[in-house]
Design an enzyme around this catalytic site. Structure first.
Site, PDB file in Angstrom:
ATOM      1  N   TYR A  53       0.830  -1.225   0.000  1.00 18.54           N
ATOM      2  CA  TYR A  53       0.000   0.000   0.000  1.00 18.54           C
ATOM      3  C   TYR A  53       0.856   1.263   0.000  1.00 18.54           C
ATOM      4  O   TYR A  53       0.444   2.284  -0.548  1.00 18.54           O
ATOM      5  CB  TYR A  53      -1.007  -0.032   1.153  1.00 18.54           C
ATOM      6  CG  TYR A  53      -2.090  -1.045   0.869  1.00 18.54           C
ATOM      7  CD1 TYR A  53      -3.066  -0.786  -0.092  1.00 18.54           C
ATOM      8  CD2 TYR A  53      -2.096  -2.289   1.486  1.00 18.54           C
ATOM      9  CE1 TYR A  53      -4.030  -1.731  -0.414  1.00 18.54           C
ATOM     10  CE2 TYR A  53      -3.058  -3.245   1.181  1.00 18.54           C
ATOM     11  CZ  TYR A  53      -4.013  -2.954   0.224  1.00 18.54           C
ATOM     12  OH  TYR A  53      -4.968  -3.897  -0.096  1.00 18.54           O
ATOM     13  N   GLN A  86     -15.076   1.750  -6.394  1.00 14.10           N
ATOM     14  CA  GLN A  86     -14.306   0.665  -5.765  1.00 14.10           C
ATOM     15  C   GLN A  86     -12.857   1.110  -5.593  1.00 14.10           C
ATOM     16  O   GLN A  86     -12.053   0.408  -5.004  1.00 14.10           O
ATOM     17  CB  GLN A  86     -14.338  -0.582  -6.657  1.00 14.10           C
ATOM     18  CG  GLN A  86     -15.737  -1.141  -6.851  1.00 14.10           C
ATOM     19  CD  GLN A  86     -15.760  -2.175  -7.981  1.00 14.10           C
ATOM     20  OE1 GLN A  86     -15.507  -3.347  -7.759  1.00 14.10           O
ATOM     21  NE2 GLN A  86     -16.056  -1.725  -9.183  1.00 14.10           N
ATOM     22  N   VAL A  88      -9.544   3.149  -4.401  1.00 12.44           N
ATOM     23  CA  VAL A  88      -9.079   3.691  -3.123  1.00 12.44           C
ATOM     24  C   VAL A  88      -8.312   4.992  -3.333  1.00 12.44           C
ATOM     25  O   VAL A  88      -7.829   5.596  -2.384  1.00 12.44           O
ATOM     26  CB  VAL A  88      -8.240   2.643  -2.351  1.00 12.44           C
ATOM     27  CG1 VAL A  88      -9.111   1.445  -1.977  1.00 12.44           C
ATOM     28  CG2 VAL A  88      -7.025   2.174  -3.142  1.00 12.44           C
ATOM     29  N   ASP A  89      -8.207   5.422  -4.596  1.00 16.20           N
ATOM     30  CA  ASP A  89      -7.559   6.714  -4.864  1.00 16.20           C
ATOM     31  C   ASP A  89      -8.566   7.845  -4.646  1.00 16.20           C
ATOM     32  O   ASP A  89      -9.759   7.608  -4.434  1.00 16.20           O
ATOM     33  CB  ASP A  89      -6.965   6.740  -6.290  1.00 16.20           C
ATOM     34  CG  ASP A  89      -8.023   6.655  -7.389  1.00 16.20           C
ATOM     35  OD1 ASP A  89      -8.962   7.493  -7.384  1.00 16.20           O
ATOM     36  OD2 ASP A  89      -7.920   5.776  -8.267  1.00 16.20           O
ATOM     37  N   HIS A 104     -14.339   0.398  -1.055  1.00 16.66           N
ATOM     38  CA  HIS A 104     -13.207  -0.424  -0.616  1.00 16.66           C
ATOM     39  C   HIS A 104     -12.163   0.346   0.186  1.00 16.66           C
ATOM     40  O   HIS A 104     -11.029  -0.094   0.309  1.00 16.66           O
ATOM     41  CB  HIS A 104     -12.559  -1.105  -1.840  1.00 16.66           C
ATOM     42  CG  HIS A 104     -13.489  -2.095  -2.503  1.00 16.66           C
ATOM     43  ND1 HIS A 104     -13.312  -2.574  -3.779  1.00 16.66           N
ATOM     44  CD2 HIS A 104     -14.627  -2.682  -2.044  1.00 16.66           C
ATOM     45  CE1 HIS A 104     -14.293  -3.424  -4.067  1.00 16.66           C
ATOM     46  NE2 HIS A 104     -15.110  -3.503  -3.041  1.00 16.66           N
ATOM     47  N   GLY A 170     -15.149   1.187 -16.048  1.00 16.00           N
ATOM     48  CA  GLY A 170     -13.828   0.653 -15.747  1.00 16.00           C
ATOM     49  C   GLY A 170     -13.769  -0.380 -14.647  1.00 16.00           C
ATOM     50  O   GLY A 170     -12.885  -0.331 -13.797  1.00 16.00           O
ATOM     51  N   SER A 172     -14.175  -4.750 -13.947  1.00 16.07           N
ATOM     52  CA  SER A 172     -14.368  -6.076 -14.549  1.00 16.07           C
ATOM     53  C   SER A 172     -15.632  -6.746 -14.008  1.00 16.07           C
ATOM     54  O   SER A 172     -16.024  -7.794 -14.512  1.00 16.07           O
ATOM     55  CB  SER A 172     -13.147  -6.948 -14.263  1.00 16.07           C
ATOM     56  OG  SER A 172     -12.914  -7.007 -12.869  1.00 16.07           O
TER      57      SER A 172
HETATM   58  N1  APR Z   1     -11.048   2.965 -19.280  1.00 18.85           N
HETATM   59  C1  APR Z   1     -12.051   2.172 -18.829  1.00 18.85           C
HETATM   60  N2  APR Z   1     -11.843   0.915 -18.405  1.00 18.85           N
HETATM   61  C2  APR Z   1     -10.587   0.427 -18.468  1.00 18.85           C
HETATM   62  C3  APR Z   1      -9.511   1.200 -18.920  1.00 18.85           C
HETATM   63  C4  APR Z   1      -9.776   2.519 -19.358  1.00 18.85           C
HETATM   64  N3  APR Z   1      -8.810   3.326 -19.808  1.00 18.85           N
HETATM   65  N4  APR Z   1      -8.379   0.426 -18.841  1.00 18.85           N
HETATM   66  C5  APR Z   1      -8.745  -0.759 -18.341  1.00 18.85           C
HETATM   67  N5  APR Z   1     -10.087  -0.771 -18.108  1.00 18.85           N
HETATM   68  C6  APR Z   1     -10.924  -1.836 -17.559  1.00 18.85           C
HETATM   69  C7  APR Z   1     -10.498  -3.268 -17.838  1.00 18.85           C
HETATM   70  O1  APR Z   1     -10.978  -3.667 -19.114  1.00 18.85           O
HETATM   71  C8  APR Z   1     -11.153  -4.015 -16.692  1.00 18.85           C
HETATM   72  O2  APR Z   1     -12.449  -4.478 -17.039  1.00 18.85           O
HETATM   73  O3  APR Z   1     -10.896  -1.722 -16.150  1.00 18.85           O
HETATM   74  C9  APR Z   1     -11.290  -2.969 -15.580  1.00 18.85           C
HETATM   75  C10 APR Z   1     -10.410  -3.210 -14.378  1.00 18.85           C
HETATM   76  O4  APR Z   1     -10.825  -4.363 -13.731  1.00 18.85           O
HETATM   77  P1  APR Z   1     -10.128  -4.853 -12.369  1.00 18.85           P
HETATM   78  O5  APR Z   1      -8.654  -4.755 -12.498  1.00 18.85           O
HETATM   79  O6  APR Z   1     -10.713  -6.168 -12.037  1.00 18.85           O
HETATM   80  O7  APR Z   1     -10.576  -3.728 -11.303  1.00 18.85           O
HETATM   81  P2  APR Z   1     -11.925  -3.581 -10.475  1.00 18.85           P
HETATM   82  O8  APR Z   1     -13.079  -4.122 -11.227  1.00 18.85           O
HETATM   83  O9  APR Z   1     -11.978  -2.175 -10.012  1.00 18.85           O
HETATM   84  O10 APR Z   1     -11.609  -4.523  -9.244  1.00 18.85           O
HETATM   85  C11 APR Z   1     -12.496  -4.567  -8.163  1.00 18.85           C
HETATM   86  O11 APR Z   1     -10.934  -5.832  -6.863  1.00 18.85           O
HETATM   87  O12 APR Z   1      -8.761  -6.198  -6.086  1.00 18.85           O
HETATM   88  C12 APR Z   1      -9.986  -5.664  -5.823  1.00 18.85           C
HETATM   89  O13 APR Z   1     -10.476  -4.103  -4.197  1.00 18.85           O
HETATM   90  C13 APR Z   1      -9.932  -4.211  -5.483  1.00 18.85           C
HETATM   91  O14 APR Z   1     -11.550  -2.483  -5.942  1.00 18.85           O
HETATM   92  C14 APR Z   1     -10.844  -3.579  -6.508  1.00 18.85           C
HETATM   93  C15 APR Z   1     -11.770  -4.714  -6.876  1.00 18.85           C
END
Ligand code: APR
Length: 229
Positions: A53, A86, A88-89, A104, A170, A172
């Site tokens: 972190y 979601q 943390v920034d 989160h 943004g 998944s």
């Molecule tokens: N614009 C929009 N989406 C984007 C971009 C972009 N420029 N670049 C990447 N992405 C998308 C990817 O296609 C992906 O679907 O952002 C998504 C990121 O997914 P994850 O890495 O799984 O992040 P997130 O969904 O926020 O994860 C949820 O998991 O580890 C934990 O607590 C953590 O809050 C986090 C949670």
């Protein structure tokens, strides 16, 4: 005023230079993210967790909000906007958004390991072993780890139910309970899912899937929403 509710995830901040979790295999120095961001990891190796972190916090002091964050902030001129992130920034806030719920936790905060109500804002990036709360206990990152409850989830659900327009940006959509929020949104309202890997969510109607980066898609979508009024 119409109410726009936005669920954002790591992709929202990708164009600011913060890497997402799962795009890069979710690995950090060969650890799976779940192995770093969990109460078990904290028990086993608090120094490693603090370092993970610390690195992310250090980076946060160096990056800026992107065009996507700025576009969402503009919506407040004509809509009641609630962001449920979601992330943390603090890039939504720094772009000017005023209603932001961090499901989160927040990277720039630390909290006591004996009293969860003792939360401190950090104005430096490094949190170390030996940094303590006013009761003398070690401070931990103010982050919701895997396996921990999501304290603002009930509030987020209540807000989602009141939406006139809903956006997902943004994420998944694999981490619950956050990913389940969309199922509380009124059925017939317009919904948008902006993410290069966006997909049609099973059982969700009226959703426009926009397979683009947030920084490209959001300025245009926000302009359209401001024009439509
Ligand atoms: N614009 C929009 N989406 C984007 C971009 C972009 N420029 N670049 C990447 N992405 C998308 C990817 O296609 C992906 O679907 O952002 C998504 C990121 O997914 P994850 O890495 O799984 O992040 P997130 O969904 O926020 O994860 C949820 O998991 O580890 C934990 O607590 C953590 O809050 C986090 C949670």
């Amino acid at each position: 005023m119409k109410r726009i509710v936005i669920l954002s995830g790591a992709g929202m901040s990708a164009e600011s230079g913060i890497s997402t979790f799962r795009d890069s295999n979710g690995l950090w120095q060969n650890h799976r993210i779940e192995e770093v961001a969990s109460p078990e990891a904290w028990q086993k190796n608090p120094a490693m967790v603090l370092e993970f972190y610390n690195q992310r916090r250090k980076q946060l002091f160096e990056v800026e909000p992107n065009e996507g964050h700025k576009a969402l902030a503009k919506l407040e001129s004509a809509y009641h906007v609630q962001i449920i992130t979601q992330n943390v920034d603090d890039l939504h806030e720094r772009a000017g958004s005023t209603q932001v719920i961090h499901l989160h936790g927040e990277l720039k905060k630390a909290r006591s390991t004996v009293d969860p109500n003792l939360i401190y804002t950090l104005n430096h990036w490094e949190l170390k072993l030996g940094d303590t709360c006013e009761k003398g206990s070690q401070l931990r990152p103010h982050i919701v780890w895997f396996g921990e409850a999501v304290p603002f989830m009930d509030k987020a659900v209540s807000i989602a139910k009141t939406a006139d327009i809903f956006m997902v940006v943004g994420t998944s959509m694999v981490v619950y309970p956050a990913a389940g929020l969309i199922h509380y949104v009124p059925r017939n309202i317009p919904k948008y899912y902006i993410d290069p890997k966006a997909f049609h969510v099973h059982g969700i109607e009226n959703m426009q899937v926009i397979q683009q980066k947030a920084g490209n898609a959001l300025p245009k979508l926000v302009n359209d929403l401001l024009k439509d009024l």
